[in-house]
Design an enzyme around this catalytic site. Structure first.
Site, short mmCIF file in Angstrom:
data_model
loop_
_atom_site.label_atom_id
_atom_site.label_comp_id
_atom_site.label_asym_id
_atom_site.label_seq_id
_atom_site.Cartn_x
_atom_site.Cartn_y
_atom_site.Cartn_z
N TYR A 138 25.93 20.59 -1.17
CA TYR A 138 27.06 20.56 -0.82
C TYR A 138 27.07 20.91 0.83
CZ TYR A 138 29.13 20.44 -4.99
OH TYR A 138 30.40 19.74 -6.09
N LYS A 189 15.54 23.84 -10.86
CA LYS A 189 15.22 22.58 -11.70
C LYS A 189 14.07 22.74 -11.13
CE LYS A 189 15.03 18.92 -13.60
NZ LYS A 189 15.09 19.20 -15.30
N ASP A 222 19.01 21.50 -17.11
CA ASP A 222 19.03 20.56 -18.72
C ASP A 222 19.37 21.26 -19.68
OD1 ASP A 222 16.16 20.64 -17.99
OD2 ASP A 222 15.49 18.76 -18.30
N ASP A 246 28.50 23.77 -10.40
CA ASP A 246 29.27 22.55 -10.63
C ASP A 246 29.78 22.02 -11.66
OD1 ASP A 246 31.71 20.50 -10.08
OD2 ASP A 246 30.18 19.38 -9.41
N ASP A 250 32.02 23.25 -15.60
CA ASP A 250 33.23 21.71 -16.77
C ASP A 250 31.98 21.78 -17.43
OD1 ASP A 250 34.17 21.08 -13.95
OD2 ASP A 250 34.71 18.96 -14.47
#
Ligand code: IPM
Ligand code: MG
Length: 360
Positions: A138, A189, A222, A246, A250
């Site tokens: 971001y 990652k 993942d 982010d 959720d």
């Protein structure tokens, strides 16, 4: 008597319904508490401001907020304005302008709430996701060249700085250390992203040495999604990049029963600027104006706001009132499978906050 100045930014959609509910709750708390007062200032920024003035907030908006003790934010997003404009014009402007680099997202299955992980008891799912909130994916670094041409190209660069990673790691290790299990999972990652994420891992290792009593591990993002579903009790505090967190948050909110419940704090841990508290849900134009919005996400965000202000006892009183109300299925809003309205839930939580005061 302690007086706190709270900025209210309802924003768009159901933000205009849950933020007034949040104000009612703070007023009920002040009425019950005696030694606590709140002064509110409301800022009508967002989509309507954009239509009228061509900007989501005034150019000197941050100056108006600077003297506040905290900001309570609803949501930004409007079906008629591109999402990147509503996001960068308001929420990110405040988060980045006030260097609120630690985004904290707790998840628990509250009493009475049915979630997809039914086999888990409440203690099996008790997480806090720490989201790097100032850079990474971001950061806004990137651009487009040859617009509209066949050779058009575009980049979004995920910018990570040593200082930025170090401070979020220190914050996350510190938070993990303050929780009973003292356990941190560093989400990464670095198998695929071989520059910034490798630095991320290296800095995690270095910062870990400052917190010898925190047990920590590393998980690829993942694999982390699968672990959240299959082995939720193995996770406690997690730290992840802006975009990874982010997405994970959720998932966490859905696993805890509803996006309507989940809270967020955008913190400047150094307290140079006001911090901002907001429900994780969006503006939800599809249910706007119906009175269906779940105010619990805002109420739980108020708990975080009170904790940040050092009002631990008041925070606990509000959290207990929330849990008392969620335990009653008759007070569940539609996102939780019930029919209760924003107003009914708000009235019930405010009444409980008052009753708790009488009791002790
Ligand atoms: C969040 C939201 C925002 C984000 C959206 C509204 C841009 O999803 O706070 O998690 O991606 O940061
Ligand atoms: Mg999100």
């Amino acid at each position: 008597m302690k007086t706190y100045r709270i900025a209210l930014i309802p924003g768009d959609g159901i933000g205009k319904e849950v933020i007034p509910a949040g104000r009612e709750l703070l007023e009920a708390l002040a009425a019950a508490h005696g030694a606590l007062r709140f002064e509110f200032e409301r800022f009508d920024w967002g989509g309507d401001h954009y239509r009228a003035h061509g900007a989501m907030m005034p150019a000197d908006g941050l100056d108006a907020l600077r003297a506040m003790d905290a900001i309570l934010f609803g949501s930004a997003g409007d079906p008629h304005i591109p999402d990147h404009i509503t996001l960068w014009g308001l929420r990110l402007k405040i988060c980045q302008g006030f260097d609120q680099y630690a985004n904290v997202r707790p998840t628990r299955i509250l009493p009475g709430i049915d979630g997809p992980l039914k086999r888990c008891g409440p203690l099996d799912l008790d997480w806090v996701i720490v989201r790097e909130n100032s850079e990474g994916e971001y950061s806004g670094v990137g651009g487009r060249v040859h617009p509209g041409q066949p050779i058009e190209a575009a980049t979004d660069v995920s910018m990570m700085t040593r200082a930025g990673v170090q401070r979020i790691m220190r914050f996350a290790f510190g938070l993990a250390q303050s929780r009973p299990r003292k356990r941190l999972t560093v989400v990464t990652k670095s198998n695929a992203q071989r520059h910034a994420m490798v630095m991320w891992d290296e800095i995690a290792l270095q910062v870990a040495a400052e917190f010898p009593d925190v047990a920590w591990d590393k998980e690829l993002v993942d694999a982390c999604t699968a672990r959240m579903v299959n082995r939720p009790a193995t996770l406690d505090t997690l730290v992840a990049t802006n975009l990874h967190a982010d997405i994970l948050s959720d998932l966490a909110a859905a696993l805890a029963g509803s996006l309507g419940i989940a809270p967020t704090a955008n913190l400047d841990p150094e307290r140079r600027y006001p911090s901002m508290f907001e429900p994780i849900h969006g503006s939800a134009f599809d249910i706007m104006g119906k009175g269906w919005a779940n105010p619990i996400g805002t109420f739980w965000s108020i708990v975080m706001l009170l904790e940040h202000l050092g009002e631990a006892q008041a925070a606990q009183r509000v959290m207990q009132a929330i849990e008392h109300v969620t335990a009653d299925a008759a007070l569940h809003t539609r996102d939780l499978g019930g029919t209760a309205t924003t107003e009914q839930v708000t009235r019930a939580v405010c009444a409980r906050v008052g009753a708790a005061a009488l009791a002790g």
